[in-house]
Scaffold this active site. Structure first.
Site, PDB file in Angstrom:
ATOM      1  N   CYS A   1       0.836  -1.204   0.000  1.00  0.00           N
ATOM      2  CA  CYS A   1       0.000   0.000   0.000  1.00  0.00           C
ATOM      3  C   CYS A   1       0.871   1.255   0.000  1.00  0.00           C
ATOM      4  O   CYS A   1       1.994   1.240   0.478  1.00  0.00           O
ATOM      5  CB  CYS A   1      -0.962   0.111   1.180  1.00  0.00           C
TER       6      CYS A   1
ATOM      7  N   GLY B   1       0.757  -0.786  -4.943  1.00  0.00           N
ATOM      8  CA  GLY B   1      -0.586  -1.361  -4.889  1.00  0.00           C
ATOM      9  C   GLY B   1      -1.383  -0.960  -6.108  1.00  0.00           C
ATOM     10  O   GLY B   1      -1.422   0.218  -6.465  1.00  0.00           O
TER      11      GLY B   1
ATOM     12  N   ASN C   1      -1.077   2.322   5.902  1.00  0.00           N
ATOM     13  CA  ASN C   1      -0.193   1.333   5.290  1.00  0.00           C
ATOM     14  C   ASN C   1       0.387   0.489   6.414  1.00  0.00           C
ATOM     15  O   ASN C   1       0.988   1.035   7.335  1.00  0.00           O
ATOM     16  CB  ASN C   1       0.924   2.044   4.513  1.00  0.00           C
ATOM     17  N   GLY C   2       0.167  -0.805   6.333  1.00  0.00           N
ATOM     18  CA  GLY C   2       0.670  -1.700   7.377  1.00  0.00           C
ATOM     19  C   GLY C   2      -0.392  -2.721   7.737  1.00  0.00           C
ATOM     20  O   GLY C   2      -1.374  -2.875   7.013  1.00  0.00           O
TER      21      GLY C   2
ATOM     22  N   TYR D   1      12.672  -5.318  -2.343  1.00  0.00           N
ATOM     23  CA  TYR D   1      11.694  -5.444  -3.415  1.00  0.00           C
ATOM     24  C   TYR D   1      10.675  -4.315  -3.542  1.00  0.00           C
ATOM     25  O   TYR D   1      10.461  -3.799  -4.637  1.00  0.00           O
ATOM     26  CB  TYR D   1      10.931  -6.766  -3.251  1.00  0.00           C
TER      27      TYR D   1
HETATM   28  P1  AMP Z   1       7.318 -16.503  -6.685  1.00  0.00           P
HETATM   29  O1  AMP Z   1       7.121 -16.553  -8.159  1.00  0.00           O
HETATM   30  O2  AMP Z   1       6.077 -16.864  -5.938  1.00  0.00           O
HETATM   31  O3  AMP Z   1       8.511 -17.242  -6.204  1.00  0.00           O
HETATM   32  O4  AMP Z   1       7.546 -14.968  -6.295  1.00  0.00           O
HETATM   33  C1  AMP Z   1       8.777 -14.357  -6.537  1.00  0.00           C
HETATM   34  C2  AMP Z   1       8.583 -13.188  -7.445  1.00  0.00           C
HETATM   35  O5  AMP Z   1       7.553 -12.327  -6.957  1.00  0.00           O
HETATM   36  C3  AMP Z   1       9.849 -12.341  -7.539  1.00  0.00           C
HETATM   37  O6  AMP Z   1      10.085 -12.087  -8.907  1.00  0.00           O
HETATM   38  C4  AMP Z   1       9.544 -11.071  -6.788  1.00  0.00           C
HETATM   39  O7  AMP Z   1      10.038  -9.962  -7.506  1.00  0.00           O
HETATM   40  C5  AMP Z   1       8.059 -11.034  -6.690  1.00  0.00           C
HETATM   41  N1  AMP Z   1       7.566 -10.691  -5.332  1.00  0.00           N
HETATM   42  C6  AMP Z   1       8.116 -10.927  -4.150  1.00  0.00           C
HETATM   43  N2  AMP Z   1       7.349 -10.514  -3.133  1.00  0.00           N
HETATM   44  C7  AMP Z   1       6.250  -9.984  -3.706  1.00  0.00           C
HETATM   45  C8  AMP Z   1       5.055  -9.377  -3.221  1.00  0.00           C
HETATM   46  N3  AMP Z   1       4.816  -9.242  -1.930  1.00  0.00           N
HETATM   47  N4  AMP Z   1       4.151  -8.948  -4.135  1.00  0.00           N
HETATM   48  C9  AMP Z   1       4.363  -9.095  -5.445  1.00  0.00           C
HETATM   49  N5  AMP Z   1       5.445  -9.663  -5.953  1.00  0.00           N
HETATM   50  C10 AMP Z   1       6.380 -10.115  -5.125  1.00  0.00           C
END
Ligand code: AMP
Length: 445
Positions: free
Chosen positions: A2, A28, A102-103, A244
């Site tokens: 968020c 978001g 946010n949180g 990230y």
């Molecule tokens: P996965 O495909 O489930 O292993 O997720 C890893 C990928 O999702 C990586 O490319 C990250 O850049 C991205 N990622 C990690 N955390 C989040 C998050 N909370 N929301 C959206 N994307 C994420």
């Protein structure tokens, strides 16, 4: 996740909020909203969709006033209904109020159930609604004291902006888990927002971060702003913001997100020496770390995967089948660069393993001889309950498999992660961080 923004005592406040939310769209994409006060009444618009889809010229003209709060939603608590979009607005004894948050509040159910027992009626599934109820039910005479009372009841991670018709309150929890910064607009007004990248777009000057445990009060009748230290600060800034979430051009607690990611990439190269021909990033999340890896290792950097920017984030899709398809829609390889090469591919994190598995398949199909997957964060073994959308233990691949088992599952020639120690060193050892997804240290009790 968020994004939140508050702008105070400025011309066309809704437009400043709009640009700020646009700059923070990455935090978001599910819903967005702005609430504006003209000193007499509060007007608001909130809908599902992106900032540019929800607001047009007519909407910004409708949102007249000199103070605004705005929100981009990425659902971490509550459902996907539009009732769960923010700002949350209510009329109560002292007038009107709007809140953005946010949180995540960790005692949401406990507080909600107690309020329901006393007859409260809830409109949404959001933890934030607890705060508005607590403020409305308080017997204190002034809004500021009602807010303090409410914040002594809720527990968790929060950056909050509370707008009344004449004032605005910005509060960060004592741990400072989520980022929150304060700036000055060109016409003398103030802005608070989740990330500094919003300041750059609206031409605001950065003053400082909102301090953990601090409440900042903006009041039309007073010069400047008032700062009250509500809680003793015990900073634990979320490491995942650096890894990230945040945009690379943002600065959190004086540290450039881009520079931290590059440091992380360098540390990854030092911890995992790999004999390879090329370093490539998973765009866009792995770019800064991959550059750091290439610089440290001396292995040439190439952008061998092209990202289609018109597809939303893979994470948002609810079903596994759809997620697989989305990765394919989003990322495609440049065969000419990859053919016959030994590749180090860098991504920021591995959650379920979906992205890595798919990328390795794409790279191998494109002719890569070896694919070494390097992840620019430690293994995610615990769900983060402080405002990040990491899934439950069952879905977290690192909670269920060893690194070797994951390597086999994603079909990589090697798989490596950053150590927690190197992560801390890369961000800077002058602070403590929230590392809950890596070490399970749930420090908010
Ligand atoms: P996965 O495909 O489930 O292993 O997720 C890893 C990928 O999702 C990586 O490319 C990250 O850049 C991205 N990622 C990690 N955390 C989040 C998050 N909370 N929301 C959206 N994307 C994420």
């Amino acid at each position: 996740m968020c994004a939140i923004v508050g702008v105070f005592d400025t011309k066309e406040a809704s437009r400043v909020a709009y640009y700020s939310l646009f700059a923070m769209q990455h935090r978001g994409q599910e819903a967005t909203g702005i609430s504006v006060s003209d000193g007499e009444k509060i007007s608001k618009i909130k809908k599902k969709g992106l900032v540019t889809e929800v607001f047009d010229e007519a909407a910004l003209k409708f949102l007249k006033g000199n103070s605004a709060v705005g929100h981009n939603r990425y659902s971490t608590a509550g459902s996907k209904s539009v009732l769960d979009a923010q700002p949350i607005h209510a009329s109560y004894k002292l007038g009107e109020i709007s809140i953005v948050h946010n949180g995540n509040l960790i005692n949401k159910d406990e507080v909600r159930n107690a309020l329901i027992d006393e007859g409260a009626i809830f409109q949404s599934e959001m933890d934030t609604e607890n705060i508005i109820h607590l403020i409305a039910r308080s017997q204190e005479e002034h809004l500021r004291d009602r807010i303090v009372e409410a914040l002594n009841i809720v527990k968790g991670a929060y950056c909050l902006i509370i707008q009344s018709r004449h004032k605005m309150f910005a509060i960060r929890d004592r741990y400072g888990v989520r980022p929150f910064c304060l700036g000055r607009l060109e016409d003398g007004g103030y802005i608070v927002s989740s990330e500094t990248c919003a300041f750059d777009l609206v031409g605001a000057e950065f003053i400082r971060d909102v301090r953990p445990g601090e409440m900042i009060i903006f009041d039309k009748d007073k010069e400047g702003f008032e700062s009250i230290q509500l809680f003793e600060p015990t900073p634990r800034v979320c490491a995942f913001e650096y890894i990230y979430f945040a945009r690379p051009d943002s600065v959190i607690e004086g540290k450039s997100v881009y520079a931290v990611r590059q440091e992380i990439g360098k540390a990854l190269a030092r911890e995992n020496k790999i004999d390879a021909d090329l370093v490539i990033p998973v765009p866009d999340s792995g770019v800064s770390a991959a550059m750091g890896y290439a610089q440290e290792s001396g292995i040439p950097f190439e952008m061998a995967i092209v990202r289609n920017h018109y597809v939303g984030r893979t994470f948002i899709e609810p079903t596994q089948a759809k997620r697989d398809m989305k990765v394919k829609l989003k990322l495609s390889p440049i065969k000419e660069i990859l053919k016959g090469k030994r590749i180090v591919v860098v991504d920021d994190s591995l959650v379920r393993g979906t992205t890595s598995k798919r990328i390795i398949k794409i790279l191998k199909n494109a002719g890569a001889k070896e694919v070494h997957m390097c992840i620019a964060s430690p293994t995610i073994e615990h769900p983060d309950i402080y405002g990040i959308d990491t899934p439950s233990y069952e879905e977290l691949i690192s909670a269920n498999m060893s690194v070797e088992e994951i390597r086999e599952y994603i079909k990589a020639d090697s798989l490596s992660f950053l150590s927690i120690d190197a992560l801390k060193k890369s961000i800077g050892e002058d602070m403590d961080y929230s590392l809950v997804s890596f070490n399970g240290d749930y420090f908010i009790k």
